[in-house]
Write a protein that holds these residues in place. Structure first.
Motif, PDB file in Angstrom:
ATOM      1  N   GLN A 179       0.813  -1.210   0.000  1.00 11.71           N
ATOM      2  CA  GLN A 179       0.000   0.000   0.000  1.00 11.71           C
ATOM      3  C   GLN A 179       0.850   1.265   0.000  1.00 11.71           C
ATOM      4  O   GLN A 179       0.437   2.305  -0.520  1.00 11.71           O
ATOM      5  N   ALA A 180       2.030   1.173   0.580  1.00  9.62           N
ATOM      6  CA  ALA A 180       2.894   2.354   0.702  1.00  9.62           C
ATOM      7  C   ALA A 180       3.668   2.653  -0.575  1.00  9.62           C
ATOM      8  O   ALA A 180       4.144   3.783  -0.749  1.00  9.62           O
ATOM      9  N   ILE A 181       3.806   1.688  -1.469  1.00  6.42           N
ATOM     10  CA  ILE A 181       4.633   1.891  -2.655  1.00  6.42           C
ATOM     11  C   ILE A 181       4.163   3.079  -3.498  1.00  6.42           C
ATOM     12  O   ILE A 181       4.971   3.946  -3.868  1.00  6.42           O
ATOM     13  N   PRO A 182       2.871   3.187  -3.839  1.00  6.68           N
ATOM     14  CA  PRO A 182       2.478   4.353  -4.627  1.00  6.68           C
ATOM     15  C   PRO A 182       2.603   5.664  -3.862  1.00  6.68           C
ATOM     16  O   PRO A 182       2.827   6.718  -4.479  1.00  6.68           O
ATOM     17  N   MET A 183       2.495   5.640  -2.539  1.00  3.97           N
ATOM     18  CA  MET A 183       2.736   6.859  -1.776  1.00  3.97           C
ATOM     19  C   MET A 183       4.203   7.262  -1.866  1.00  3.97           C
ATOM     20  O   MET A 183       4.532   8.455  -2.008  1.00  3.97           O
ATOM     21  N   LYS A 184       5.090   6.275  -1.790  1.00  2.00           N
ATOM     22  CA  LYS A 184       6.514   6.540  -1.984  1.00  2.00           C
ATOM     23  C   LYS A 184       6.774   7.080  -3.375  1.00  2.00           C
ATOM     24  O   LYS A 184       7.518   8.064  -3.555  1.00  2.00           O
ATOM     25  N   ASP A 185       6.163   6.474  -4.373  1.00  2.00           N
ATOM     26  CA  ASP A 185       6.376   6.916  -5.752  1.00  2.00           C
ATOM     27  C   ASP A 185       5.833   8.317  -5.983  1.00  2.00           C
ATOM     28  O   ASP A 185       6.434   9.124  -6.708  1.00  2.00           O
ATOM     29  N   ALA A 186       4.694   8.626  -5.371  1.00  2.40           N
ATOM     30  CA  ALA A 186       4.143   9.977  -5.487  1.00  2.40           C
ATOM     31  C   ALA A 186       5.066  10.988  -4.824  1.00  2.40           C
ATOM     32  O   ALA A 186       5.232  12.119  -5.315  1.00  2.40           O
ATOM     33  N   ALA A 187       5.689  10.601  -3.710  1.00  4.03           N
ATOM     34  CA  ALA A 187       6.626  11.501  -3.037  1.00  4.03           C
ATOM     35  C   ALA A 187       7.841  11.773  -3.906  1.00  4.03           C
ATOM     36  O   ALA A 187       8.303  12.917  -4.020  1.00  4.03           O
ATOM     37  N   VAL A 188       8.355  10.732  -4.544  1.00  2.00           N
ATOM     38  CA  VAL A 188       9.498  10.918  -5.454  1.00  2.00           C
ATOM     39  C   VAL A 188       9.117  11.865  -6.585  1.00  2.00           C
ATOM     40  O   VAL A 188       9.853  12.802  -6.914  1.00  2.00           O
ATOM     41  N   MET A 189       7.953  11.650  -7.155  1.00  2.51           N
ATOM     42  CA  MET A 189       7.522  12.467  -8.285  1.00  2.51           C
ATOM     43  C   MET A 189       7.277  13.912  -7.872  1.00  2.51           C
ATOM     44  O   MET A 189       7.552  14.849  -8.633  1.00  2.51           O
ATOM     45  N   SER A 190       6.788  14.114  -6.645  1.00  6.36           N
ATOM     46  CA  SER A 190       6.521  15.477  -6.187  1.00  6.36           C
ATOM     47  C   SER A 190       7.800  16.285  -6.015  1.00  6.36           C
ATOM     48  O   SER A 190       7.774  17.524  -6.067  1.00  6.36           O
ATOM     49  N   ASN A 191       8.917  15.599  -5.812  1.00  6.18           N
ATOM     50  CA  ASN A 191      10.201  16.282  -5.667  1.00  6.18           C
ATOM     51  C   ASN A 191      10.933  16.459  -6.987  1.00  6.18           C
ATOM     52  O   ASN A 191      11.997  17.089  -7.024  1.00  6.18           O
ATOM     53  N   CYS A 192      10.376  15.893  -8.049  1.00  4.42           N
ATOM     54  CA  CYS A 192      11.082  15.848  -9.334  1.00  4.42           C
ATOM     55  C   CYS A 192      10.688  17.026 -10.224  1.00  4.42           C
ATOM     56  O   CYS A 192       9.504  17.238 -10.506  1.00  4.42           O
ATOM     57  N   ASP A 193      11.683  17.763 -10.677  1.00  2.63           N
ATOM     58  CA  ASP A 193      11.428  18.926 -11.534  1.00  2.63           C
ATOM     59  C   ASP A 193      11.640  18.620 -13.017  1.00  2.63           C
ATOM     60  O   ASP A 193      11.634  19.532 -13.850  1.00  2.63           O
ATOM     61  N   ASP A 194      11.820  17.325 -13.331  1.00  2.00           N
ATOM     62  CA  ASP A 194      12.058  16.928 -14.719  1.00  2.00           C
ATOM     63  C   ASP A 194      10.802  16.271 -15.286  1.00  2.00           C
ATOM     64  O   ASP A 194      10.369  15.214 -14.814  1.00  2.00           O
ATOM     65  N   ARG A 195      10.218  16.905 -16.292  1.00  4.13           N
ATOM     66  CA  ARG A 195       8.927  16.443 -16.816  1.00  4.13           C
ATOM     67  C   ARG A 195       9.009  15.034 -17.386  1.00  4.13           C
ATOM     68  O   ARG A 195       8.113  14.207 -17.143  1.00  4.13           O
TER      69      ARG A 195
END
Length: 251
Positions: free
Chosen positions: A63-79
């Motif tokens: 259940q936590a994997i997509p939350m982790k992935d969303a966190a990574v994406m939220s920090n990413c400035d590369d489209r």
């Protein structure tokens, strides 16, 4: 969490790309495929309540994997990176009509739980989740939230070692645990090609970002942290479901 991970002295020449990748892959020695509980799990040595205990606790990680992935994406400035990384969220949360092959890994893991004798409510209520499992998984999600996106990507490189552990389950579980409906093993089958895709992207990011020895050493420390998370999860499960536990006690 970041402060606990060591960095190397600056000014040292980086390893060549092939050596750096080899050092990352050598971390397999600490992967939880070697944990005693996993070895017993995949050799058929566990009782049904222990298998169910692992499935229920591992679900907290799923259940936590997509939350982790969303966190990574939220920090990413590369489209372009975000476009590729977004696939990981859909892999686990599902997409389109959320049925069949679109159901997503969390739902497919739910079906695994049901196949072992757990109910959907037992899984989703998290009633069986051990404190050590919760602590380890939450630490991983918090790491992804607080770190730069490149480190978040690198932490996911434990996927390099995942196809073997999934293949072991597919090969052994049908004969070791015939009481588990074989349809429940779909998660392991589905993850093998997806892991291979994700590793390609992860290594690409690691090689591009780690242009100094210090960053390469940092990447190795980040990967070790993730390995420790997975190992700690099994430590907690192993302690919670000893062999002499009354089998009538759920799970």
């Amino acid at each position: 969490m970041n402060a606990a991970l060591p960095t190397a002295a600056s000014g040292t020449l980086p390893w060549p790309a092939a050596e750096f990748e080899a050092r990352l892959r050598a971390k397999e020695a600490g992967y939880h495929i070697h944990h005693a509980f996993n070895q017993r799990l995949n050799s058929g040595a566990l009782a049904p309540f222990q298998v169910r205990g692992w499935v229920a606790n591992r679900f907290y990680y799923q259940q936590a994997i997509p939350m982790k992935d969303a966190a990574v994406m939220s920090n990413c400035d590369d489209r372009e990176t975000r476009r590729r990384w977004a696939l990981r969220l859909l892999d686990h949360d599902g997409h389109d009509d959320f049925a069949g092959s679109h159901a997503g890994g969390i739902e497919v893991w739910t079906q695994l739980g049901i196949a072992t004798g757990l109910t959907r409510d037992e899984l989703w209520s998290q009633r069986h989740v051990q404190p050590g499992v919760r602590f380890a998984v939450d630490a991983y999600v918090n790491f992804a939230r607080r770190s730069c996106w490149q480190e978040g990507v690198i932490s996911s490189l434990t996927e390099m070692f995942a196809p073997k552990i999934h293949a072991d389950r597919l090969a052994g579980w049908p004969s070791h645990y015939p009481w588990i409906d074989a349809s429940g093993l779909a998660y392991f089958r589905n993850r093998i090609p997806l892991a291979q895709r994700d590793v390609e992207h992860g290594l690409e990011v690691a090689q591009g970002w780690c242009d100094t020895r210090a960053k390469q050493e940092r990447a190795l420390a980040v990967l070790q942290f993730k390995l420790d998370v997975l190992w700690s999860l099994l430590d907690a499960v192993e302690r919670a479901y000893p062999d002499d536990m009354a089998t009538e006690k759920r799970p």
